[in-house]
Write a protein that holds these residues in place. Sequence first.
Motif, PDB file in Angstrom:
ATOM      1  N   GLN A 116       0.745  -1.319  -0.065  1.00 59.19           N
ATOM      2  CA  GLN A 116       0.129  -0.163  -0.065  1.00 59.19           C
ATOM      3  C   GLN A 116       0.739   1.258  -0.098  1.00 59.19           C
ATOM      4  N   VAL A 117       1.939   1.275  -0.573  1.00 56.65           N
ATOM      5  CA  VAL A 117       2.717   2.588  -0.895  1.00 56.65           C
ATOM      6  C   VAL A 117       1.876   3.619  -1.645  1.00 56.65           C
ATOM      7  N   ASP A 118       2.065   4.721  -1.542  1.00 59.41           N
ATOM      8  CA  ASP A 118       1.405   5.899  -2.027  1.00 59.41           C
ATOM      9  C   ASP A 118       2.053   6.200  -3.363  1.00 59.41           C
ATOM     10  N   GLY A 119       3.093   5.659  -3.678  1.00 55.58           N
ATOM     11  CA  GLY A 119       3.483   5.949  -5.183  1.00 55.58           C
ATOM     12  C   GLY A 119       4.814   4.967  -5.145  1.00 55.58           C
ATOM     13  N   LEU A 120       5.346   4.935  -6.370  1.00 54.24           N
ATOM     14  CA  LEU A 120       6.471   3.927  -6.994  1.00 54.24           C
ATOM     15  C   LEU A 120       7.396   4.753  -7.826  1.00 54.24           C
ATOM     16  N   LEU A 121       8.549   4.676  -7.430  1.00 54.80           N
ATOM     17  CA  LEU A 121       9.676   5.103  -8.412  1.00 54.80           C
ATOM     18  C   LEU A 121      10.377   3.926  -9.177  1.00 54.80           C
ATOM     19  N   PHE A 122      10.301   3.830 -10.487  1.00 52.82           N
ATOM     20  CA  PHE A 122      11.021   2.476 -10.898  1.00 52.82           C
ATOM     21  C   PHE A 122      12.505   3.337 -11.673  1.00 52.82           C
ATOM     22  N   MET A 123      13.617   2.739 -11.071  1.00 51.67           N
ATOM     23  CA  MET A 123      14.777   3.324 -11.336  1.00 51.67           C
ATOM     24  C   MET A 123      15.867   2.694 -12.135  1.00 51.67           C
ATOM     25  N   GLY A 124      16.070   3.195 -13.218  1.00 55.38           N
ATOM     26  CA  GLY A 124      17.280   2.795 -14.042  1.00 55.38           C
ATOM     27  C   GLY A 124      17.268   1.509 -14.824  1.00 55.38           C
ATOM     28  N   GLY A 125      16.127   0.910 -14.823  1.00 53.90           N
ATOM     29  CA  GLY A 125      16.066  -0.492 -15.484  1.00 53.90           C
ATOM     30  C   GLY A 125      15.531  -0.383 -16.903  1.00 53.90           C
ATOM     31  N   THR A 126      15.697  -1.543 -17.671  1.00 53.63           N
ATOM     32  CA  THR A 126      14.843  -1.714 -18.874  1.00 53.63           C
ATOM     33  C   THR A 126      13.315  -1.836 -18.536  1.00 53.63           C
ATOM     34  N   VAL A 127      12.332  -0.912 -19.308  1.00 50.65           N
ATOM     35  CA  VAL A 127      11.258  -1.167 -18.976  1.00 50.65           C
ATOM     36  C   VAL A 127      10.713  -2.071 -20.165  1.00 50.65           C
ATOM     37  N   THR A 128      10.082  -3.195 -19.804  1.00 51.43           N
ATOM     38  CA  THR A 128       9.670  -4.281 -20.627  1.00 51.43           C
ATOM     39  C   THR A 128       7.989  -4.416 -20.844  1.00 51.43           C
ATOM     40  N   ASP A 129       7.389  -4.996 -21.774  1.00 56.20           N
ATOM     41  CA  ASP A 129       6.026  -5.140 -21.778  1.00 56.20           C
ATOM     42  C   ASP A 129       5.434  -5.910 -20.392  1.00 56.20           C
ATOM     43  N   GLU A 130       6.278  -6.787 -19.739  1.00 57.47           N
ATOM     44  CA  GLU A 130       5.881  -7.167 -18.444  1.00 57.47           C
ATOM     45  C   GLU A 130       5.592  -6.059 -17.365  1.00 57.47           C
ATOM     46  N   HIS A 131       6.926  -5.387 -17.369  1.00 55.82           N
ATOM     47  CA  HIS A 131       6.980  -4.148 -16.314  1.00 55.82           C
ATOM     48  C   HIS A 131       5.687  -3.298 -16.562  1.00 55.82           C
ATOM     49  N   ILE A 132       5.549  -3.004 -17.663  1.00 57.42           N
ATOM     50  CA  ILE A 132       4.358  -2.124 -18.093  1.00 57.42           C
ATOM     51  C   ILE A 132       2.937  -2.881 -17.663  1.00 57.42           C
ATOM     52  N   GLN A 133       2.747  -3.933 -17.892  1.00 58.79           N
ATOM     53  CA  GLN A 133       1.511  -4.737 -17.321  1.00 58.79           C
ATOM     54  C   GLN A 133       1.434  -4.638 -15.857  1.00 58.79           C
ATOM     55  N   ALA A 134       2.523  -4.842 -15.241  1.00 61.55           N
ATOM     56  CA  ALA A 134       2.386  -4.721 -13.782  1.00 61.55           C
ATOM     57  C   ALA A 134       2.276  -3.119 -13.187  1.00 61.55           C
ATOM     58  N   PHE A 135       2.788  -2.248 -14.015  1.00 59.66           N
ATOM     59  CA  PHE A 135       2.326  -0.862 -13.860  1.00 59.66           C
ATOM     60  C   PHE A 135       0.856  -0.600 -13.929  1.00 59.66           C
ATOM     61  N   LYS A 136       0.432  -1.318 -14.884  1.00 56.42           N
ATOM     62  CA  LYS A 136      -1.334  -0.910 -15.284  1.00 56.42           C
ATOM     63  C   LYS A 136      -2.020  -1.361 -14.012  1.00 56.42           C
ATOM     64  N   THR A 137      -1.660  -2.547 -13.238  1.00 56.99           N
ATOM     65  CA  THR A 137      -2.534  -2.819 -12.196  1.00 56.99           C
ATOM     66  C   THR A 137      -2.483  -1.709 -10.834  1.00 56.99           C
ATOM     67  N   SER A 138      -1.728  -0.873 -10.801  1.00 50.49           N
ATOM     68  CA  SER A 138      -1.542   0.281  -9.729  1.00 50.49           C
ATOM     69  C   SER A 138      -2.515   0.980  -9.827  1.00 50.49           C
ATOM     70  N   SER A 139      -2.871   1.220  -8.521  1.00 51.70           N
ATOM     71  CA  SER A 139      -3.804   2.257  -8.189  1.00 51.70           C
ATOM     72  C   SER A 139      -3.191   3.470  -7.781  1.00 51.70           C
ATOM     73  N   VAL A 140      -1.717   3.577  -7.810  1.00 49.27           N
ATOM     74  CA  VAL A 140      -0.961   4.660  -7.278  1.00 49.27           C
ATOM     75  C   VAL A 140       0.009   5.127  -8.393  1.00 49.27           C
ATOM     76  N   PRO A 141       0.330   6.494  -8.449  1.00 45.82           N
ATOM     77  CA  PRO A 141       1.104   6.998  -9.379  1.00 45.82           C
ATOM     78  C   PRO A 141       2.559   6.440  -9.529  1.00 45.82           C
ATOM     79  N   ILE A 142       3.060   6.208 -10.643  1.00 51.35           N
ATOM     80  CA  ILE A 142       4.543   5.563 -10.675  1.00 51.35           C
ATOM     81  C   ILE A 142       5.297   6.631 -11.666  1.00 51.35           C
ATOM     82  N   VAL A 143       6.461   6.747 -11.221  1.00 54.22           N
ATOM     83  CA  VAL A 143       7.462   7.731 -12.068  1.00 54.22           C
ATOM     84  C   VAL A 143       8.650   6.806 -12.488  1.00 54.22           C
ATOM     85  N   LEU A 144       9.198   6.829 -13.607  1.00 56.01           N
ATOM     86  CA  LEU A 144      10.236   5.962 -14.276  1.00 56.01           C
ATOM     87  C   LEU A 144      11.323   7.276 -13.990  1.00 56.01           C
ATOM     88  N   CYS A 145      12.658   6.633 -13.306  1.00 61.17           N
ATOM     89  CA  CYS A 145      13.677   7.505 -12.765  1.00 61.17           C
ATOM     90  C   CYS A 145      14.912   7.019 -13.511  1.00 61.17           C
TER      91      CYS A 145
END
Length: 334
Positions: A116-145
């Motif tokens: 139940q984090v309020d937000g998520l930072l994904f830092m410095g990795g390759t963003v794949t379709d699997e990552h995108i799918q995981a991000f889509k399930t999030s109800s909180v904001p996500i920022v790529l860093c």
Amino acid sequence: MTVTIYDVAREAGVSMATVSRVVNNNPNVKPQTRKKVFEAIERLGYRPNAVARGLASKKTTTVGVVIPDISNMNLAEIARGIEDIATMYHYNIILCNADKKKDKEIRVINTLLEKQVDGLLFMGGTVTDEHIQAFKTSSVPIVLCATTDDNNTIPAVDIDHQQAAYDAVKLLVDSGHRKIGMISGTLQDPSLGFARYQGYKQALEESAIPFNENYVRVGNYKYESGIEAMKYFLALEDRPTAVFAATDEMAIGAIHAIQDAGLKVPEDISVISVDNSRMASMVRPQLTTVAQPMYDIGAVSMRLLTKLMNKETTDQTKYVLPHTVIERQTVGQV
């Protein structure tokens, strides 16, 4: 036994609602009453239950940060920027190392969202379709860093890696070099490895220098791969007079391989890279490199995330920060 809000209320001689108002900094409490409650809290060693407060407010004031390699000094500097801004806006950080493994990154993302984090930072990795799918399930904001997704659909903060590489190679060209090798990162990494490779090729093409496949070796961003790649270049009959390495760590490996072969940098071979980590000024000769604003990338990412978490208006959701060529001692004239 665990001290509860009921114990504090009884000790201070007030209601539990009053203790709650004091703990949550509600101004509608008399100074004398506030003092009594704080004294009771100190005597009993009371710690508010963050989980319970989160359930009540639907906020945990916690941000999850996924970092691909906690030993990477560049990412550590980005993490400092994140932490400083998080502290400024009263957020706590849960930092998770993913070891540059996609499966672990996905697992960590899901675990943080379950926390139940309020937000998520994904830092410095390759963003794949699997990552995108995981991000889509999030109800909180996500920022790529320090990375971006291919379609630029997720808010992100980074530099222009292709332009940074172009500027590095252009400096070699302007110094008279025509035989320029590259120690690349993985070309399966579109936002970093492939982007810097494209910048290398662009600089050669615009300078009318033919592309030579023998002058490109793919490393893994680490020191050892820089050594191995440079050994390959040194064994060529027509070896490069200059080498662009995609990271400082690989560049330093290349410098040491050149020196181990009895040659000098930059007298025999010039070396340049991208990053400007602390190691760049520690190695001898000091490394010419393109500086990423590591701390700023972290700070801007966290500030953007705070805006999204608080539903503030943002002018943009993709920030490309400026880079700078730092000329030191490893590039010589031909």
